[in-house]
Design an enzyme around this catalytic site. Structure first.
Site, PDB file in Angstrom:
ATOM      1  N   SER A  60       0.848  -1.202   0.000  1.00 39.34           N
ATOM      2  CA  SER A  60       0.000   0.000   0.000  1.00 39.34           C
ATOM      3  C   SER A  60       0.876   1.242   0.000  1.00 39.34           C
ATOM      4  O   SER A  60       1.643   1.473   0.951  1.00 39.34           O
ATOM      5  CB  SER A  60      -0.890   0.001   1.251  1.00 39.34           C
ATOM      6  OG  SER A  60      -1.386   1.305   1.458  1.00 39.34           O
TER       7      SER A  60
ATOM      8  N   HIS B 226      -1.417  -1.325  -4.115  1.00 44.76           N
ATOM      9  CA  HIS B 226      -2.669  -0.927  -3.464  1.00 44.76           C
ATOM     10  C   HIS B 226      -2.641   0.584  -3.250  1.00 44.76           C
ATOM     11  O   HIS B 226      -1.704   1.123  -2.658  1.00 44.76           O
ATOM     12  CB  HIS B 226      -2.777  -1.673  -2.140  1.00 44.76           C
ATOM     13  CG  HIS B 226      -4.049  -1.473  -1.393  1.00 44.76           C
ATOM     14  ND1 HIS B 226      -5.184  -2.203  -1.658  1.00 44.76           N
ATOM     15  CD2 HIS B 226      -4.365  -0.642  -0.382  1.00 44.76           C
ATOM     16  CE1 HIS B 226      -6.161  -1.823  -0.833  1.00 44.76           C
ATOM     17  NE2 HIS B 226      -5.685  -0.870  -0.043  1.00 44.76           N
TER      18      HIS B 226
ATOM     19  N   ASP C  17      -4.721   3.726  -1.672  1.00 44.34           N
ATOM     20  CA  ASP C  17      -5.771   4.077  -0.725  1.00 44.34           C
ATOM     21  C   ASP C  17      -6.297   5.480  -0.994  1.00 44.34           C
ATOM     22  O   ASP C  17      -5.616   6.463  -0.723  1.00 44.34           O
ATOM     23  CB  ASP C  17      -5.216   4.016   0.702  1.00 44.34           C
ATOM     24  CG  ASP C  17      -5.029   2.593   1.165  1.00 44.34           C
ATOM     25  OD1 ASP C  17      -5.977   1.801   1.041  1.00 44.34           O
ATOM     26  OD2 ASP C  17      -3.930   2.270   1.662  1.00 44.34           O
TER      27      ASP C  17
ATOM     28  N   MET D  15      -8.739   8.336   0.016  1.00 46.09           N
ATOM     29  CA  MET D  15      -9.508   8.769   1.200  1.00 46.09           C
ATOM     30  C   MET D  15      -9.987  10.198   1.003  1.00 46.09           C
ATOM     31  O   MET D  15      -9.252  11.032   0.462  1.00 46.09           O
ATOM     32  CB  MET D  15      -8.635   8.703   2.454  1.00 46.09           C
ATOM     33  CG  MET D  15      -7.990   7.345   2.683  1.00 46.09           C
ATOM     34  SD  MET D  15      -7.106   7.307   4.243  1.00 46.09           S
ATOM     35  CE  MET D  15      -6.332   5.678   4.149  1.00 46.09           C
TER      36      MET D  15
ATOM     37  N   HIS E 133      -8.446   1.294  -3.721  1.00 50.30           N
ATOM     38  CA  HIS E 133      -9.357   1.103  -2.591  1.00 50.30           C
ATOM     39  C   HIS E 133     -10.028   2.441  -2.299  1.00 50.30           C
ATOM     40  O   HIS E 133      -9.394   3.356  -1.769  1.00 50.30           O
ATOM     41  CB  HIS E 133      -8.522   0.594  -1.402  1.00 50.30           C
ATOM     42  CG  HIS E 133      -9.274   0.400  -0.136  1.00 50.30           C
ATOM     43  ND1 HIS E 133      -8.638   0.161   1.072  1.00 50.30           N
ATOM     44  CD2 HIS E 133     -10.600   0.378   0.133  1.00 50.30           C
ATOM     45  CE1 HIS E 133      -9.548   0.029   2.019  1.00 50.30           C
ATOM     46  NE2 HIS E 133     -10.742   0.161   1.480  1.00 50.30           N
TER      47      HIS E 133
ATOM     48  N   MET F   9     -12.080   4.740  -0.304  1.00 54.78           N
ATOM     49  CA  MET F   9     -12.677   5.025   1.014  1.00 54.78           C
ATOM     50  C   MET F   9     -13.297   6.412   0.939  1.00 54.78           C
ATOM     51  O   MET F   9     -12.828   7.366   1.565  1.00 54.78           O
ATOM     52  CB  MET F   9     -11.595   4.944   2.101  1.00 54.78           C
ATOM     53  CG  MET F   9     -11.182   3.520   2.399  1.00 54.78           C
ATOM     54  SD  MET F   9      -9.584   3.423   3.227  1.00 54.78           S
ATOM     55  CE  MET F   9      -8.511   3.502   1.827  1.00 54.78           C
TER      56      MET F   9
ATOM     57  N   MET G 114     -11.665  -5.591   5.991  1.00 49.82           N
ATOM     58  CA  MET G 114     -10.794  -4.650   6.699  1.00 49.82           C
ATOM     59  C   MET G 114     -10.437  -5.229   8.071  1.00 49.82           C
ATOM     60  O   MET G 114     -11.315  -5.658   8.827  1.00 49.82           O
ATOM     61  CB  MET G 114     -11.484  -3.295   6.887  1.00 49.82           C
ATOM     62  CG  MET G 114     -11.673  -2.486   5.615  1.00 49.82           C
ATOM     63  SD  MET G 114     -10.151  -2.161   4.694  1.00 49.82           S
ATOM     64  CE  MET G 114      -9.166  -1.247   5.887  1.00 49.82           C
TER      65      MET G 114
ATOM     66  N   GLY H  59      -8.533   4.446   7.377  1.00 46.78           N
ATOM     67  CA  GLY H  59      -8.185   5.859   7.523  1.00 46.78           C
ATOM     68  C   GLY H  59      -6.691   6.084   7.675  1.00 46.78           C
ATOM     69  O   GLY H  59      -6.178   7.086   7.206  1.00 46.78           O
TER      70      GLY H  59
ATOM     71  N   GLY I 290      -2.539   4.213   8.111  1.00 46.97           N
ATOM     72  CA  GLY I 290      -1.634   3.076   8.156  1.00 46.97           C
ATOM     73  C   GLY I 290      -1.127   2.887   9.582  1.00 46.97           C
ATOM     74  O   GLY I 290      -1.357   3.730  10.449  1.00 46.97           O
ATOM     75  N   GLY I 291      -0.459   1.770   9.799  1.00 43.02           N
ATOM     76  CA  GLY I 291       0.229   1.541  11.065  1.00 43.02           C
ATOM     77  C   GLY I 291      -0.662   1.222  12.249  1.00 43.02           C
ATOM     78  O   GLY I 291      -0.236   1.334  13.395  1.00 43.02           O
TER      79      GLY I 291
ATOM     80  N   ASP J 108      -6.733  -6.187   4.757  1.00 43.20           N
ATOM     81  CA  ASP J 108      -6.037  -4.892   4.730  1.00 43.20           C
ATOM     82  C   ASP J 108      -6.041  -4.285   6.131  1.00 43.20           C
ATOM     83  O   ASP J 108      -7.102  -4.024   6.695  1.00 43.20           O
ATOM     84  CB  ASP J 108      -6.782  -3.985   3.735  1.00 43.20           C
ATOM     85  CG  ASP J 108      -6.153  -2.612   3.548  1.00 43.20           C
ATOM     86  OD1 ASP J 108      -5.064  -2.368   4.092  1.00 43.20           O
ATOM     87  OD2 ASP J 108      -6.768  -1.793   2.833  1.00 43.20           O
ATOM     88  N   GLY J 109      -4.838  -4.051   6.648  1.00 44.01           N
ATOM     89  CA  GLY J 109      -4.700  -3.383   7.939  1.00 44.01           C
ATOM     90  C   GLY J 109      -3.953  -4.231   8.947  1.00 44.01           C
ATOM     91  O   GLY J 109      -4.405  -5.313   9.298  1.00 44.01           O
ATOM     92  N   GLY J 110      -2.791  -3.727   9.352  1.00 41.60           N
ATOM     93  CA  GLY J 110      -2.029  -4.424  10.398  1.00 41.60           C
ATOM     94  C   GLY J 110      -1.425  -5.747   9.949  1.00 41.60           C
ATOM     95  O   GLY J 110      -1.132  -6.610  10.777  1.00 41.60           O
TER      96      GLY J 110
ATOM     97  N   GLY K  42       1.205  -1.988   4.195  1.00 41.20           N
ATOM     98  CA  GLY K  42       1.838  -0.685   4.044  1.00 41.20           C
ATOM     99  C   GLY K  42       3.086  -0.600   4.889  1.00 41.20           C
ATOM    100  O   GLY K  42       4.224  -0.709   4.399  1.00 41.20           O
TER     101      GLY K  42
HETATM  102  C1  DX5 Z   1      -6.099   1.724   5.929  1.00 46.25           C
HETATM  103  C2  DX5 Z   1      -5.702   1.428   4.499  1.00 46.25           C
HETATM  104  C3  DX5 Z   1      -4.627   0.444   4.380  1.00 46.25           C
HETATM  105  C4  DX5 Z   1      -3.294   0.872   4.960  1.00 46.25           C
HETATM  106  C5  DX5 Z   1      -2.704  -0.328   5.608  1.00 46.25           C
HETATM  107  O1  DX5 Z   1      -7.195   2.548   5.933  1.00 46.25           O
HETATM  108  O2  DX5 Z   1      -6.827   0.938   3.776  1.00 46.25           O
HETATM  109  O3  DX5 Z   1      -4.444   0.002   3.030  1.00 46.25           O
HETATM  110  O4  DX5 Z   1      -2.393   1.366   4.006  1.00 46.25           O
HETATM  111  O5  DX5 Z   1      -1.590   0.068   6.315  1.00 46.25           O
HETATM  112  P1  DX5 Z   1      -0.813  -0.889   7.317  1.00 46.25           P
HETATM  113  O6  DX5 Z   1      -0.339  -2.071   6.498  1.00 46.25           O
HETATM  114  O7  DX5 Z   1       0.296  -0.029   7.801  1.00 46.25           O
HETATM  115  O8  DX5 Z   1      -1.774  -1.312   8.389  1.00 46.25           O
HETATM  116 ZN    ZN Z   2      -6.468  -0.030   1.753  1.00 47.85          ZN
END
Ligand code: DX5
Ligand code: ZN
Length: 225
Positions: free
Chosen positions: A8, A33, A35, A37, A66, A68, A137, A142, A144-145, A175-177, A197
């Protein structure tokens, strides 16, 4: 199906995005990927179609976009023309989700459907034939990290069961963590497409090290099964 890794670019270095995309390709990533937003559906604001078009010029990897954003139907065409290969919309943002997925298909793009951590996936039974990708999800979207939400595991199992009951071969994405510590359980639950990400772009050994660590963690999982 093999595990697909989709870095991402939310965590990439925007000053050297082209180089980061090249590094993903060299590392054997399977897609990029992106994102999108809008500061409304999610608190953060990120990329528009111009960045998607710039990525298209910089890499031959498929672009997995993606969305959002609220009212995604207003922007499908511009993201399709910008070069999106996948367009994923959120169930929560689409009162006419059936029509929205149909429009994405008509634009010649692969339709994806995403569910937030607090949204049940039962509606997928009505939509399974229309999607090429289902995104579960594992954080609240919203940023990363964030920390992986473990309830995603059961939801992935449920998603796989619904898809197989409908004879759908849609890909299950998470996606996420996602990191070397969490990817094993997610793979075991049936997900085959992993968005990452932080664990890719902030890996101490760079993008190649990040992608390798994720693949190795899955291999360990396969051997231990
Ligand atoms: C969160 C995004 C993710 C994000 C994931 O809203 O949709 O794609 O980049 O980031 P990590 O891998 O750091 O959780
Ligand atoms: Zn995403």
């Amino acid at each position: 199906m093999n595990a697909l890794i989709s870095p991402s670019i939310l965590s990439a270095d925007m000053m050297r995005l082209g180089a980061d995309l090249q590094a993903c390709e060299a590392a054997g990533a399977d897609a990029i990927h992106i994102d999108v937003m809008d500061g409304r559906f999610v608190p953060n604001i990120t990329f528009g179609p111009d960045i998607v078009a710039a990525c298209k010029r910089a890499t031959s990897l498929p672009l997995d976009v993606h969305l959002m954003i609220v009212e995604p139907e207003k922007h499908l065409e511009s993201f399709a023309s910008a070069g999106a290969d996948y367009l994923t919309v959120h169930y929560e943002t689409c009162p006419h989700i059936h029509r929205t997925l149909q429009t994405i298909r008509e634009l010649g793009v692969r339709p994806g459907l995403s569910y937030n951590p607090g949204t049940p996936v039962e509606s997928l039974g009505l939509l399974a034939e229309m999607v090429d990708l289902v995104l579960i999800m594992s954080v609240n979207p919203g940023f990363g990290g964030q920390k992986f939400i473990p309830q995603a595991i059961g939801k992935i199992e449920q998603t796989c069961a619904i898809l197989s009951a409908h004879g759908s071969s849609a890909m299950v994405q998470v996606d996420g963590g996602i990191s070397a510590a969490t990817i094993q359980a997610v793979y075991a639950a049936g997900a085959r497409n992993f968005v990452a990400g932080t664990s890719v772009f902030k890996h101490p050994d760079g993008v190649a090290g990040g992608v390798r660590a994720l693949r190795e963690a899955i291999d360990l999982n396969q051997k231990s099964r």
